[in-house]
Each structure stands twice: as C-alpha cells, then as structure tokens.
Enzyme design. Structure first.
Site, short mmCIF file in Angstrom:
data_model
loop_
_atom_site.label_atom_id
_atom_site.label_comp_id
_atom_site.label_asym_id
_atom_site.label_seq_id
_atom_site.Cartn_x
_atom_site.Cartn_y
_atom_site.Cartn_z
N TYR A 500 0.90 -1.32 -0.19
CA TYR A 500 -0.19 -0.03 0.16
C TYR A 500 0.93 1.09 -0.04
O TYR A 500 1.84 1.25 0.38
CB TYR A 500 -0.91 0.10 1.14
N CYS A 501 0.16 2.27 -0.50
CA CYS A 501 0.89 3.62 -0.35
C CYS A 501 -0.11 4.63 -0.04
O CYS A 501 -1.12 4.19 0.65
CB CYS A 501 1.35 4.13 -1.84
N GLU A 502 0.04 5.98 -0.21
CA GLU A 502 -1.08 7.03 0.17
C GLU A 502 -2.42 6.69 -0.62
O GLU A 502 -3.32 6.42 0.02
CB GLU A 502 -0.73 8.24 -0.06
N TYR A 528 -3.63 3.83 1.79
CA TYR A 528 -4.04 4.37 3.30
C TYR A 528 -5.07 5.16 3.43
O TYR A 528 -5.89 5.21 4.40
CB TYR A 528 -2.67 5.07 3.65
#
Ligand SMILES: Cc1cc2nc3c(=O)[nH]c(=O)nc-3n(C[C@H](O)[C@H](O)[C@H](O)COP(=O)(O)OP(=O)(O)OC[C@H]3O[C@@H](n4cnc5c(N)ncnc54)[C@H](O)[C@@H]3O)c2cc1C
Length: 552
Positions: A500-502, A528
């Site tokens: 995952y990232c933002e 996120y």
C-alpha cells in the site's frame, strides 16, 4: 387535467401546451404556490436565498399569459373517478366539492414527509413546502440556541448546515449507522467528518425515542438539547388519491406506471415522487424522489398524451448534495445494495485532485467505482470532495446510461487544461484501473479483506516514504519506500505481500515490480487514505479523520 403544480406537473403542463395549442389545460394545486423551487427551501431557511420571491419561479398569472394554462392554487383534488373521467375538487382546507371532467389526467402529487408515531412529534417541523420554509426560517431567525435535525439524508444535512449558519448549535441524529445512506460507509464518513469539523454534532446508529419541550430523548436514554427540532427522515409517495380510485400500486407503495407513465386506469397518467420508477440496473422498480426525474417524466407523459413515441428512460438515482465545503454525489447502486441483491461486482477507490496539482486551487476528492467484472458494466459510482465532484459523477452517470464499459472510461476524450483537470482525468484513471483489474494484470485487496489475509500469512508492506509512514500507517505494516524496494526486498522475506501507499498509485507500481520479480503481491485499493476512512467508518467515529486533518 393536472394534479400538482410543481416539478412533474408543471413540466407536463407546459410541454402539453407546446405540443397542442388547442388543448384546455387545468392545473390543480393544493398549496398557495405553483412551480416553486422546493430544492431551494433549505437555503431560504439559512438566509442564503434572501428573498422568498426568488423561490417562486412562476405565478398563475404568468403561466396564463405565456402558456394559457388555467392554474388554480388552493384547489385540492379529493377524489378521482376513472369510470366517469372526473375529479372532485374543493378549496384547500374545506368547503364544497365540485366535479371537473377530464380527457386525460396527470397525477403529480409528489411525496409526503414521513412522520413516525413518536411521543411529542407534533413539536417537530418538516421542510416540504414554501409555507414550511417560511415558518422554519422565522424560527431560525428568532435566535434559538440549539437545534436537532432528525435524519441525515440530503434534506436533513442541507437543513443542518443552514441552521448552523445562524450560529445555532445543531445536532444531527440518524438511526442508520452512517449519514447519507446512498453512499457506502467509507465515503459517508468523510461527510460526517466535515459536519463535525464545522461544529455540527453527529449521532448515528441511534434513533429518537421522544421529542420533548427542550429537545429529544434518544433510544439509548441520552437527551439532546433542541429549542428547534426538524425532521427529515424521508418521504413516502403520496399515492392516497390513486389508491382510493383503485389504481394499481407498485411493491413499494408508489403508483405503478408503464414506460409512458400510464397507470392502470385508462387516460390516467402519473409522474414524479408519487410513482415507482423502472430501475436502470435491476429488474423491477424503486422509489427515487428527485427533481430531475420528475421533470423528465412530466415532459415524457405530455409526449405520450399527444401520441408521440416515448423512449424508455429507467432511473439511476443520480444525486448530489453540498455539506459545508464538501460535495457528495452518486449514481447507480452502492456496494450495500449490490451485495444485498447478490450481484457480482468489483470496487475501485481513487483520490485524485480536481485539476492539475501544480495549478493553484486544486482540491482533493475521493472516488469509488463499482462495476461488473465479467462484462465491465458500470453499476454505480460515488464521489466526495471539493470542486470537480459534480463533473466526475455526471460523466460517470452519462457513461453508465450510455452502456459504456468501466475499462472504456480510459478512452474518453475529456476536456483538459490545468485549471480544469489533468491530462489523465480522474475518470480516465478509473478506466485504467478497471482495465488493470479486468485484464488480470494486477489484483487489489479491499480494506475489509486485510485482517483475514494478514492472519493467513500475507505481509503488509508500506511503500510510502519513511516520513509518511511515521506520520501514520496501518498497524503491523513494514515500510520500504518504493524507490528502495529493489534493494530492500531481501530483508522482507518471501511474501506474499499486500502493498500500500497513500492512494494506491505507488502501490500499483510496486505490485507490478514484485510480479516482475516473481513475488506474489496485491495492491491495497485506494491505499492508506481509503483504509483510514474505512477504519473510521467501522468504528463509527468521524472524529478520527478530523483530528488527523487528513485531506479527503
Ligand atoms: C426541501 C427539499 C429539497 C430538495 N432538494 C432536492 C435537490 O436538491 N435535488 C433533487 O433532485 N431533488 C430535491 N428535492 C426533491 C424534489 O423537490 C422532488 O423530487 C420533486 O419536486 C418531485 O416533483 P413532483 O412533481 O413529483 O412533486 P412536488 O414537486 O412535490 O409537487 C407536488 C405538488 O402536488 C401538490 N398536491 C399534492 N396532492 C394534491 C392534491 N390532492 N390536489 C392538488 N394538489 C396536490 C402538492 O401541494 C405539491 O405542490 C427536494 C425536496 C425538498 C422538499
């Protein structure tokens, strides 16, 4: 003969005149006004619309001058006799009844606000007519200190915002677990967070048990102060006249009509909030109370009466609402309904900017697309954010109505310059993401699947920067920034990984890289940011989003 002189009824009347200069057209309206802007009523209460005359789009005199319509306000139809083709009408509030004959009858009586049988409910105000708005505006200007709005639907939230605008300490109480139930919870919580941030208290998942002289008592025993209590808990189709006349009703209690707006009685048509609408996704009908549909149906019924061909126009429920600085909009079905109806669907979340991020004034938004993974049919879309939400939902609603596939959104040629959009518009981006999913190029994980995957041995991998990770991360995740991933893999173990990232974009690149290296990985849909709102929604706590001041 037309019963009801607002959205559907007046559209039918004016269209009929344009198609037939010879027809005698009578509009019977129970209230004191016709063609008023009921969608503007909350803003009159709030003083945003200052002059009541601005709500009155037409008068009987003007309608006579331009269209030669015989508009009779203060005239209530109390019975219909389809056998003799007559209606019984009397002055609103009582008096003698007279009979009027019709060749064709159009019913557009709208909907009636729901009034639950609660103790003290007679203290409660509703907002349906100009007269209701006059009274509520008068009360709001009388400087009450506190207000309770029961119901967190479109009208409830608009009313809450407008009461709060007078400095009234306002609480919204909603029996459902979330505000705005047409949205799924992880988007609805963004709207709740905006209410809370603007000082409006939000109580969800709890009903009102009693209305008292000083506020309301909730089902859990708590009391909420309310010098003023307003209910906006929904509407039911006003099908009483139709039912009394023996017209067939649909399964949800609205008047049953065919594609032309014909009821079960010869020469009797019905439109608007009072009727059941053919659903654009499923079979059967649903109740959708929206002005666009009422106006469309009014025009179409006039066409049908004049012998014109009418195209079937099922309803998608495209709607939009402003809640302080946030706009929420939706079309089609939400995930809850798709699940309830047993439909197969896939979900995409994204968090684009309204226009090129480098151009001043860009605002974030959250988008959700629901589609059929087999044939790509768009089943629904939702958006919450600042500017540009309206445009994206309208493009998606149009694509859905036109039968475009979700991956076909990638090919839409949409207008672009930096102040308006990005070269890859947020709608194009949804198309790319759908294409990736449908082609099997990349798979995603939804926030609600994380716990079970982690329990079965998947590793949560945050590929954002170390600073971003330190500022807040999914519990239990490990951090290797995307740019260091090739070198950092050795320390991580064999996987499989949930990346995952933002917002999901760097996560997608990382997932593709891991695939290239022969490592099993799936990207967290919406990153996120979606996880955070899903988490806040699951906890029923919009304050979590407000405290962190996370952009949408
Ligand atoms: C406060 C508020 C805000 C809204 N905001 C939005 C919005 O932002 N967007 C949106 O899409 N929709 C909105 N709506 C809903 C929208 O106004 C309705 O969907 C639309 O007006 C329905 O049109 P209609 O012709 O079916 O009924 P209405 O427009 O409600 O008209 C029905 C009329 O029939 C009259 N009538 C009823 N029975 C009789 C009788 N027996 N004899 C004579 N007259 C009768 C009533 O007095 C009424 O004036 C809002 C509604 C309200 C109340």
């Amino acid at each position: 003969m037309i019963v009801g002189g607002v959205a559907g009824g007046m559209s039918a009347a004016t269209r009929l005149r344009r198609l037939d200069e010879e027809a005698s057209i009578i509009v019977l309206e129970r209230s004191g006004h016709v063609s008023y802007a009921n969608c503007g009523l909350p803003y009159f209460v709030g003083g945003v619309i200052e002059d009541e005359d601005d709500l009155l789009l037409q008068t009987p005199e003007r309608l006579f001058d331009r269209f030669r319509l015989d508009v009779r306000v203060g005239s209530e139809v109390v019975a219909i006799d389809p056998a003799t083709h007559t209606v019984a009408v009397r002055a609103t509030g009582g008096g003698a009844t007279s009979e009027l004959p019709y060749d064709a009858l159009v019913l557009s009586p709208g909907a009636a606000p729901l009034r639950p049988p609660l103790p003290g409910f007679d203290r409660v105000r509703v907002l349906r007519t100009v007269e209701d708005a006059e009274q509520l505006a008068g009360r709001a200007r009388g400087a009450p200190r506190t207000a309770v709005v029961i119901g967190a639907g479109f009208v409830g939230l608009e009313t809450a915002e407008n009461l709060a605008g007078w400095g009234i300490r306002t609480t919204v109480v909603e029996a459902a677990e979330q505000v705005l139930t047409p949205l799924d919870p992880e988007l609805a919580v963004l709207v709740a967070a905006e209410l809370v941030a603007q000082g409006v208290a939000v109580e969800t998942g709890v009903g009102v048990a009693e209305v008292t002289a000083s506020g309301v008592v909730l089902a859990d025993g708590r009391t909420i102060p309310g010098d003023l209590v307003v209910a906006a808990i929904g509407v039911r189709p006003d099908a009483r006249l139709a039912e009394m006349a023996g017209l067939a009703l649909g399964p949800h209690g609205g008047i049953a009509v065919d594609a032309d707006g014909r009821t079960s009685a010869a020469d009797v048509y019905a439109v608007g909030d009072a009727v059941e609408k053919a659903d654009s996704i499923g079979v059967g009908s649903s109740l959708i109370a929206l002005a666009n549909i009422a106006n469309r149906q009014g025009r179409r019924v006039a066409d049908a009466i004049c012998g014109r061909n009418v195209r079937p126009a099922p309803s998608q429920g495209t709607a939009i609402v402003k809640v302080f600085a946030v706009t929420a909009a939706m079309t089609g079905w939400n995930e809850r309904r798709l699940r309830a109806e047993g439909r197969t669907y896939r979900v995409i979340h994204s968090h684009p900017m309204s226009h090129a991020a480098y151009f001043p004034g860009a605002e974030p938004m959250s988008l959700k697309l629901l589609f059929d993974p087999e044939d790509g049919a768009i089943l629904g879309a939702q958006a919450v954010g600042g500017s540009g939400v309206d445009k994206r939902i309208d493009v998606l609603a149009t694509a859905m109505a036109a039968g475009l596939r979700a991956d076909g959104l990638a090919d839409l040629e949409l207008a672009y310059a930096p102040p308006f959009s990005s070269a890859k518009d947020p709608v194009n981006m949804l198309g790319y993401m759908a294409e990736n999913l449908m082609s099997g190029e990349c798979d995603v994980v939804e926030a609600n699947e994380l716990a079970s995957l982690v329990a079965s041995g998947w590793t949560l991998l945050d590929v954002r920067s170390e600073d971003e990770h330190a500022a807040g991360a999914i519990p239990g995740s490990r951090n290797v920034p995307l740019d260091a991933l090739r070198e950092g893999l050795g320390a991580l173990g064999p996987g499989p990984f949930i990346v995952y990232c933002e917002v999901g974009q760097r996560g997608h690149t990382a997932t593709m890289l891991l695939h290239e290296l022969g490592i099993a990985a799936r990207n967290l849909d919406g990153g996120y940011r979606t996880w955070r709102s899903a988490d806040a929604a699951a906890a029923g706590d919009p304050h979590r989003l407000v405290r962190a001041e996370v952009p949408l």
